[in-house]
Motif scaffolding. Structure first.
Motif, short mmCIF file in Angstrom:
data_model
loop_
_atom_site.label_atom_id
_atom_site.label_comp_id
_atom_site.label_asym_id
_atom_site.label_seq_id
_atom_site.Cartn_x
_atom_site.Cartn_y
_atom_site.Cartn_z
N SER A 212 0.83 -1.21 0.00
CA SER A 212 0.00 0.00 0.00
C SER A 212 0.86 1.25 0.00
O SER A 212 0.56 2.24 -0.69
CB SER A 212 -0.93 0.00 1.22
N ALA A 213 1.95 1.23 0.78
CA ALA A 213 2.85 2.39 0.86
C ALA A 213 3.53 2.65 -0.48
O ALA A 213 3.67 3.80 -0.90
CB ALA A 213 3.89 2.16 1.95
N ILE A 214 3.95 1.58 -1.14
CA ILE A 214 4.61 1.73 -2.43
C ILE A 214 3.62 2.20 -3.49
O ILE A 214 3.93 3.09 -4.30
CB ILE A 214 5.26 0.39 -2.86
N LYS A 215 2.43 1.63 -3.47
CA LYS A 215 1.41 2.01 -4.45
C LYS A 215 0.98 3.47 -4.25
O LYS A 215 0.74 4.19 -5.23
CB LYS A 215 0.20 1.09 -4.33
N LEU A 216 0.89 3.90 -3.00
CA LEU A 216 0.50 5.28 -2.71
C LEU A 216 1.58 6.26 -3.17
O LEU A 216 1.28 7.40 -3.53
CB LEU A 216 0.25 5.44 -1.21
N GLY A 217 2.83 5.79 -3.18
CA GLY A 217 3.92 6.64 -3.63
C GLY A 217 4.56 7.46 -2.53
O GLY A 217 4.85 8.65 -2.73
N LEU A 218 4.76 6.84 -1.37
CA LEU A 218 5.43 7.56 -0.28
C LEU A 218 6.84 7.95 -0.69
O LEU A 218 7.53 7.21 -1.39
CB LEU A 218 5.49 6.69 0.99
N GLU A 219 7.28 9.11 -0.23
CA GLU A 219 8.63 9.58 -0.51
C GLU A 219 9.11 10.46 0.63
O GLU A 219 8.32 10.86 1.49
CB GLU A 219 8.67 10.35 -1.83
N ILE A 220 10.39 10.76 0.64
CA ILE A 220 10.95 11.59 1.71
C ILE A 220 10.40 13.01 1.62
O ILE A 220 10.45 13.65 0.58
CB ILE A 220 12.48 11.63 1.65
N MET A 221 9.87 13.49 2.76
CA MET A 221 9.34 14.84 2.82
C MET A 221 10.09 15.70 3.84
O MET A 221 9.85 16.91 3.92
CB MET A 221 7.85 14.80 3.15
N TYR A 222 10.99 15.08 4.59
CA TYR A 222 11.75 15.82 5.61
C TYR A 222 13.06 15.09 5.89
O TYR A 222 13.08 13.88 6.10
CB TYR A 222 10.93 15.93 6.89
N ILE A 223 14.16 15.85 5.88
CA ILE A 223 15.46 15.34 6.33
C ILE A 223 16.05 16.37 7.28
O ILE A 223 16.22 17.54 6.92
CB ILE A 223 16.43 15.11 5.16
N GLY A 224 16.34 15.95 8.50
CA GLY A 224 16.94 16.85 9.47
C GLY A 224 18.25 16.30 10.00
O GLY A 224 18.44 15.07 10.04
N TYR A 225 19.14 17.20 10.38
CA TYR A 225 20.42 16.77 10.94
C TYR A 225 20.75 17.63 12.16
O TYR A 225 20.75 18.85 12.08
CB TYR A 225 21.55 16.90 9.91
N GLU A 226 21.01 16.97 13.28
CA GLU A 226 21.37 17.65 14.52
C GLU A 226 22.87 17.74 14.64
O GLU A 226 23.59 16.73 14.49
CB GLU A 226 20.79 16.90 15.73
N VAL A 227 23.40 18.93 14.92
CA VAL A 227 24.83 19.11 15.11
C VAL A 227 25.21 18.70 16.52
O VAL A 227 24.55 19.11 17.49
CB VAL A 227 25.23 20.59 14.87
N GLU A 228 26.23 17.90 16.66
CA GLU A 228 26.63 17.42 17.98
C GLU A 228 27.27 18.53 18.79
O GLU A 228 27.96 19.39 18.25
CB GLU A 228 27.61 16.25 17.83
#
Length: 228
Positions: A212-228
């Motif tokens: 279902s997820a593949i058929k719906l076409g899920l994709e990345i909508m957010y990428i975050g990176y925390e600085v140490e």
């Protein structure tokens, strides 16, 4: 007559001293400005990690252009944390947000590249913006199979339509330090939701190979990176 001569001579020396001093100061300021501009133009922002090379808000403005950058405050953690941020392309669907450790905006705390149908003020966002890949090999718009290929194996994500909806888990170590969310980009504009959407909602985990997820076409909508 001698007193007048000495007075004029002294005045001339003082005038020359301050003129030279001001000229030197102006030259130093111009050099500092040229150095900052030169350092900014040398930067090449090709990945999300490259954003960490910015030293302050002003450098970001010079790189992307004042018309494309906004300095404001965002509230996180359900209203408990407020942070000064620099937003690149704030009116576009694909925006870049740099969070600072304090109001001086000289030390980066985190960076995020995200897709949204709306701006932070609730207006409809314009198309375009900025999409920066990460060194791990994915970016906004990467599909589940593409993420799986970069990960080298199957992964999982939390169901949509709740606080942690779309949060990706079980990624390999090269994704350490990143927060990635997947979603259905057409959902905000859709007049109705198909059965595939209802199949993957709620507080539970789903496989990246969920049909279902593949058929719906899920994709990345957010990428975050925390600085140490």
């Amino acid at each position: 007559m001698k007193k007048l001569f000495y007075s004029l001579a002294m005045f001339s020396m003082i005038f020359v001293f301050f003129s030279c001093n001001n000229s030197t100061q102006e030259v130093d300021e111009n050099k500092d400005e040229e150095k900052t501009t030169e350092e900014t133009t040398k930067l090449e922002i090709k990945t999300l990690e490259d954003v960490l090379n910015f030293e302050n808000h002003d450098q970001i403005v010079k790189y992307f252009g004042e018309e494309n950058v906004e300095k404001t405050q965002y509230t996180y953690e359900e209203g408990t944390v407020t942070s000064w941020v620099t937003v690149v392309y704030p009116n576009n669907k694909n925006s870049l947000v740099i969070s600072w450790k304090d109001e001086s905006c000289e030390e980066i705390a985190s960076i995020q590249n995200s897709y949204s149908f709306y701006t932070s003020t609730g207006d409809l966002a314009d198309d375009g913006g900025i999409v920066l890949p990460i060194e791990a090999g994915v970016k906004l718009g990467s599909t589940l199979p593409e993420i799986e290929e970069a990960n080298g194996k199957e992964f999982t994500f939390y169901g949509l339509s709740w606080d942690y909806g779309g949060y990706v888990t079980n990624l390999n170590e090269k994704f350490d330090g990143y927060r990635i969310y997947v979603g259905w980009p057409e959902g905000d504009a859709a007049e109705s939701w198909p059965d595939e959407y209802y199949d993957i909602i709620g507080d539970r985990e789903f496989s990246s190979e969920n049909e279902s997820a593949i058929k719906l076409g899920l994709e990345i909508m957010y990428i975050g990176y925390e600085v140490e």
